[in-house]
Enzyme design. Structure first.
Site, PDB file in Angstrom:
ATOM      1  N   HIS A  99       0.870  -1.178   0.000  1.00  0.00           N
ATOM      2  CA  HIS A  99       0.000   0.000   0.000  1.00  0.00           C
ATOM      3  C   HIS A  99       0.909   1.230   0.000  1.00  0.00           C
ATOM      4  O   HIS A  99       2.022   1.179   0.527  1.00  0.00           O
ATOM      5  CB  HIS A  99      -0.821   0.152   1.279  1.00  0.00           C
ATOM      6  CG  HIS A  99      -1.661  -1.010   1.710  1.00  0.00           C
ATOM      7  ND1 HIS A  99      -1.150  -2.108   2.356  1.00  0.00           N
ATOM      8  CD2 HIS A  99      -3.002  -1.207   1.649  1.00  0.00           C
ATOM      9  CE1 HIS A  99      -2.142  -2.943   2.658  1.00  0.00           C
ATOM     10  NE2 HIS A  99      -3.273  -2.428   2.233  1.00  0.00           N
ATOM     11  N   ASP A 102       2.438   1.994   3.396  1.00  0.00           N
ATOM     12  CA  ASP A 102       3.492   1.093   3.908  1.00  0.00           C
ATOM     13  C   ASP A 102       4.874   1.579   3.530  1.00  0.00           C
ATOM     14  O   ASP A 102       5.855   1.243   4.194  1.00  0.00           O
ATOM     15  CB  ASP A 102       3.398  -0.323   3.295  1.00  0.00           C
ATOM     16  CG  ASP A 102       2.008  -0.906   3.330  1.00  0.00           C
ATOM     17  OD1 ASP A 102       1.260  -0.551   4.247  1.00  0.00           O
ATOM     18  OD2 ASP A 102       1.688  -1.714   2.433  1.00  0.00           O
ATOM     19  N   GLU A 230     -11.118  -7.255  -2.986  1.00  0.00           N
ATOM     20  CA  GLU A 230     -10.857  -8.238  -1.927  1.00  0.00           C
ATOM     21  C   GLU A 230     -12.025  -8.221  -0.947  1.00  0.00           C
ATOM     22  O   GLU A 230     -12.187  -7.276  -0.183  1.00  0.00           O
ATOM     23  CB  GLU A 230      -9.538  -7.874  -1.232  1.00  0.00           C
ATOM     24  CG  GLU A 230      -9.152  -8.880  -0.168  1.00  0.00           C
ATOM     25  CD  GLU A 230      -7.793  -8.567   0.461  1.00  0.00           C
ATOM     26  OE1 GLU A 230      -6.870  -8.134  -0.259  1.00  0.00           O
ATOM     27  OE2 GLU A 230      -7.670  -8.761   1.681  1.00  0.00           O
ATOM     28  N   GLU A 266      -9.083 -14.001   0.504  1.00  0.00           N
ATOM     29  CA  GLU A 266      -8.201 -14.208   1.664  1.00  0.00           C
ATOM     30  C   GLU A 266      -8.779 -15.280   2.579  1.00  0.00           C
ATOM     31  O   GLU A 266      -9.962 -15.257   2.915  1.00  0.00           O
ATOM     32  CB  GLU A 266      -8.044 -12.880   2.410  1.00  0.00           C
ATOM     33  CG  GLU A 266      -7.164 -12.995   3.631  1.00  0.00           C
ATOM     34  CD  GLU A 266      -6.684 -11.629   4.127  1.00  0.00           C
ATOM     35  OE1 GLU A 266      -6.449 -10.736   3.279  1.00  0.00           O
ATOM     36  OE2 GLU A 266      -6.561 -11.461   5.339  1.00  0.00           O
ATOM     37  N   HIS A 269     -10.547 -13.974   5.708  1.00  0.00           N
ATOM     38  CA  HIS A 269     -11.792 -13.255   5.415  1.00  0.00           C
ATOM     39  C   HIS A 269     -12.924 -14.236   5.125  1.00  0.00           C
ATOM     40  O   HIS A 269     -14.079 -14.005   5.500  1.00  0.00           O
ATOM     41  CB  HIS A 269     -11.602 -12.325   4.218  1.00  0.00           C
ATOM     42  CG  HIS A 269     -10.590 -11.249   4.438  1.00  0.00           C
ATOM     43  ND1 HIS A 269     -10.315 -10.281   3.486  1.00  0.00           N
ATOM     44  CD2 HIS A 269      -9.770 -10.968   5.480  1.00  0.00           C
ATOM     45  CE1 HIS A 269      -9.381  -9.476   3.946  1.00  0.00           C
ATOM     46  NE2 HIS A 269      -9.026  -9.864   5.150  1.00  0.00           N
ATOM     47  N   ASP A 294      -4.894 -14.079  -0.931  1.00  0.00           N
ATOM     48  CA  ASP A 294      -4.144 -13.657   0.247  1.00  0.00           C
ATOM     49  C   ASP A 294      -4.138 -14.844   1.188  1.00  0.00           C
ATOM     50  O   ASP A 294      -5.183 -15.250   1.719  1.00  0.00           O
ATOM     51  CB  ASP A 294      -4.819 -12.449   0.934  1.00  0.00           C
ATOM     52  CG  ASP A 294      -4.356 -11.126   0.335  1.00  0.00           C
ATOM     53  OD1 ASP A 294      -3.629 -11.155  -0.676  1.00  0.00           O
ATOM     54  OD2 ASP A 294      -4.732 -10.084   0.893  1.00  0.00           O
ATOM     55  N   ASP A 307      -4.505 -12.748  10.943  1.00  0.00           N
ATOM     56  CA  ASP A 307      -3.474 -12.719   9.889  1.00  0.00           C
ATOM     57  C   ASP A 307      -2.218 -13.507  10.260  1.00  0.00           C
ATOM     58  O   ASP A 307      -1.097 -13.002  10.140  1.00  0.00           O
ATOM     59  CB  ASP A 307      -3.079 -11.265   9.564  1.00  0.00           C
ATOM     60  CG  ASP A 307      -4.135 -10.535   8.754  1.00  0.00           C
ATOM     61  OD1 ASP A 307      -4.952 -11.202   8.095  1.00  0.00           O
ATOM     62  OD2 ASP A 307      -4.143  -9.293   8.786  1.00  0.00           O
ATOM     63  N   ASP A 337      -0.564 -12.484   3.197  1.00  0.00           N
ATOM     64  CA  ASP A 337      -1.134 -11.383   3.972  1.00  0.00           C
ATOM     65  C   ASP A 337      -1.118 -11.853   5.427  1.00  0.00           C
ATOM     66  O   ASP A 337      -2.155 -12.120   6.031  1.00  0.00           O
ATOM     67  CB  ASP A 337      -2.553 -11.073   3.487  1.00  0.00           C
ATOM     68  CG  ASP A 337      -3.022  -9.708   3.963  1.00  0.00           C
ATOM     69  OD1 ASP A 337      -2.357  -9.142   4.841  1.00  0.00           O
ATOM     70  OD2 ASP A 337      -4.053  -9.229   3.482  1.00  0.00           O
TER      71      ASP A 337
HETATM   72  C1  XLS Z   1      -7.142  -6.549   5.586  1.00  0.00           C
HETATM   73  C2  XLS Z   1      -6.821  -6.830   4.191  1.00  0.00           C
HETATM   74  C3  XLS Z   1      -5.695  -5.991   3.601  1.00  0.00           C
HETATM   75  C4  XLS Z   1      -5.718  -6.091   2.109  1.00  0.00           C
HETATM   76  C5  XLS Z   1      -4.972  -5.008   1.405  1.00  0.00           C
HETATM   77  O1  XLS Z   1      -7.815  -7.320   6.257  1.00  0.00           O
HETATM   78  O2  XLS Z   1      -6.525  -8.189   4.065  1.00  0.00           O
HETATM   79  O3  XLS Z   1      -4.483  -6.378   4.138  1.00  0.00           O
HETATM   80  O4  XLS Z   1      -5.203  -7.316   1.689  1.00  0.00           O
HETATM   81  O5  XLS Z   1      -5.483  -3.766   1.690  1.00  0.00           O
HETATM   82 NI    NI Z   2      -5.729  -9.129   2.431  1.00  0.00          NI
HETATM   83 NI    NI Z   3      -7.118  -9.343   5.816  1.00  0.00          NI
END
Ligand code: XLS
Ligand code: NI
Ligand code: NI
Length: 434
Positions: A99, A102, A230, A266, A269, A294, A307, A337
Site C-alpha cells: 500500500h 506502507d 478483496e 483471503e 476473510h 491472500d 493474519d 497477507d
Molecule cells: C485486511 C486486508 C488488507 C488487504 C490489502 O484485512 O486483508 O491487508 O489485503 O489492503
Molecule cells: Ni488481504
Molecule cells: Ni485481511
C-alpha cells in the site's frame, strides 16, 4: 547492504529430510508439477505492510518491534526498502505487494504524500531492475488515516471521495510504473458502524462510480493488469459491503462491471464471513472471478482477523485444489497477507515465518495437484450427476415445461430412489493425499 539480516543465509531447498531451519523442505521452486515449475504455479508474494510496517501493536498495546526504519522520513523509507529487498532475496520470493502508506512517509498535504510515493517508487524501480522480485499488486491504504473513518468511496463527504480517487490514481500510477500484475481494492471502511446514519443506496452508487473510474483509467493507460476486489465481511467496519464472493459478484453485476473486475480472496476473510476458504475459491472459480489469493489463517478461538501464517496442510490443499480446478492463477499469486506475532521480535522470525508458510503451501499444492491428476474426486463428483446426461433429463434443462415434466412423472411413474452422498468416503479419499 544493511546488516539487518546479518548471518542469515539464502534459503535453499534441501528436501524433506533436512534438519536445517533455514531451508525449504517442500518448496522447490524448480520442481515441475502439473507441467510447470512450482514457483510459476504458486507465485509467492511478501506483504510489505505486515513484514516492514507492522509495529507489533494490538488493541491493548502499542509497538513491540524495534526496527531501525521506524519513525522518520524518506531516509528511513529507503532503509526499509533496502531491508525489504534483502529479505525478498534471502527468500528468493518472486513478488511483493504494498500500500502507499506502507512504503512512504505521510506528507502534510496530498501533493507532498504523492511526491513521497513517487520518490519511493523510483527507488523501488531501481531495485526491481537488479532483483528477481517483481510487483504482484499495489493498492491504496484508504482506511488508516482518520479522514477515512467513515469510508473512502462511500464517505458521506464528497471531499473524501475526491481525496480517495486522487490517492487511487497515484497508487495505480505507481503499480503501472513498477510493472505490477494486479491492482487490489480492499474497502476496509467501505461499510458502516451504524445503519442509523447510513444511506445504503447512495453508498453503493458511490462505490460503483469509483470502481468504474478505476476501470476506465486502467483502459486509458493501456494497462493489462487485473483489477481485483478483496472481499471481507467486517473488521474494521461493523459491516463491510464487499462481504464475500457472492455479494461482490452481485454488486459487480448490478453495475455491469463483472467482466472488468476479478477477486482477491483471503483465507481469514472467508472464515470471518462464515465460509471455508475453499467455498469462496470454488464459487469464484465457478463464476470466472478468481484472480489471486491472500494466504493466511485466523486464530480459531479468538474470532479475529489475526493474519497468521498458514500452517495447516489439509486446508491449503483444498484451497489450492480449487485454484488448480479453475485453471491456476494466471496473473494472480499467493500473497502472504500474514504477520508474525507481537512477541516474535527477531529478524529470524520474519524470515522463518515465510519459510514455513511457503513450505506449507508447497505441501498443500503438491497434494492438490496429485488429487487433481488422479481425478478420483472429480470422477466421484461427475458420477453423482451422471443421470443428467439422459435425454429426458437434459430436456428439463432446456425446453421442458412444468406441464411436460408433470406428465412424464405421472405416466412413467418417476419415483426417486435416494442415494448415498458418500461424504465420509470422499473425506477418506482426500486424506490419502494430504
Ligand atoms: C485486511 C486486508 C488488507 C488487504 C490489502 O484485512 O486483508 O491487508 O489485503 O489492503
Ligand atoms: Ni488481504
Ligand atoms: Ni485481511
Amino acid at each position: 547492504m544493511t546488516d539487518y539480516f546479518k548471518g542469515i543465509p539464502q534459503i535453499k531447498y534441501e528436501g524433506a529430510d533436512s534438519t536445517n531451519e533455514f531451508a525449504f523442505k517442500h518448496y522447490n521452486p524448480e520442481e515441475i508439477v502439473l507441467g510447470k515449475r512450482m514457483d510459476e504455479h504458486l507465485r509467492f508474494a511478501v506483504a510489505y505492510w505486515h513484514s516492514f510496517a507492522y509495529e507489533g501493536g494490538d488493541p491493548f498495546g502499542g509497538r513491540t518491534f524495534d526496527r531501525p526504519w521506524f519513525d522518520g522520513g524518506m531516509e528511513n523509507a529507503k532503509l526499509k526498502a533496502d531491508v525489504a529487498f534483502e529479505m525478498f532475496d534471502i527468500l528468493d520470493v518472486p513478488f511483493f505487494c504494498f500500500h502507499d502508506l506502507d512504503v512512504r512517509p505521510e506528507g502534510a498535504t496530498f501533493a507532498e504524500s504523492k511526491r513521497n510515493l513517487e520518490e519511493v517508487v523510483d527507488y523501488f524501480a531501481g531495485k526491481i531492475e537488479s532483483s528477481k522480485t517483481k510487483l504482484l499488486w499495489g493498492t491504496a491504504n484508504l482506511f488508516t488515516h482518520r479522514r477515512f473513518m467513515a469510508g473512502a468511496a462511500t464517505n458521506p463527504d464528497p471531499d473524501v471521495f475526491a481525496y480517495s480517487a486522487a490517492t487511487i490514481k497515484s497508487c495505480m500510477d505507481a503499480t503501472i510504473k513498477l510493472g505490477g500484475a494486479n491492482y487490489v481494492l480492499w474497502g476496509g471502511r467501505e461499510g458502516y458502524e451504524t445503519l442509523l446514519n447510513t444511506d445504503l443506496t447512495r453508498e453503493a452508487d458511490q462505490a460503483a462510480r469509483m470502481l468504474e473510474m478505476v476501470v476506465n483509467y486502467k483502459h486509458k493507460m493501456g494497462w493489462d493488469g487485473q483489477i481485483l476486489i478483496e472481499p471481507k465481511p467486517q473488521e474494521p467496519s461493523k459491516h463491510q459491503y464487499d462481504f464475500d464472493v457472492a455479494t461482490v459478484y452481485g454488486f459487480l453485476k448490478r453495475y455491469g462491471l463483472e467482466n472488468e473486475v476479478k477477486m482477491n480472496l483471503e483465507q481469514g476473510h472467508a472464515i470471518l464471513a462464515g465460509h471455508s476458504f475453499e467455498h469462496e475459491l470454488a464459487l469464484a472459480g465457478s463464476l470466472g472471478m478468481l484472480g489471486s489469493i491472500d494466504m493466511n489463517r485466523n486464530d480459531y478461538q479468538s474470532g479475529w482477523d489475526t493474519d497468521q501464517f498458514p500452517n495447516n496442510v489439509p486446508e491449503t490443499a483444498l484451497a489450492y485444489y480449487e485454484v488448480i480446478k479453475s485453471g491456476g492463477f494466471g496473473q494472480g499469486g499467493t500473497n502472504f497477507d500474514a504477520r508474525i506475532r507481537r512477541q516474535s521480535l527477531d529478524p529470524e522470525d520474519l524470515i522463518l515465518s515465510h519459510v514455513g508458510g511457503m513450505d506449507i503451501c508447497a505441501r498443500g499444492f503438491k497434494a492438490a495437484a496429485k488429487m487433481f491428476e488422479d481425478g478420483k474426486l472429480e470422477a466421484a463428483r461427475s458420477e453423482r450427476y451422471a443421470d443428467w446426461d439422459a435425454p429426458a433429463n437434459q430436456e428439463m434443462l432446456s425446453e421442458g415445461t412444468l406441464e411436460d415434466i408433470a406428465h412424464r412423472v405421472e405416466t412413467q411413474n418417476v419415483n426417486p430412489e435416494p442415494r448415498s452422498g458418500r461424504q465420509e468416503r470422499l473425506e477418506n479419499l482426500v486424506n490419502t493425499y494430504v
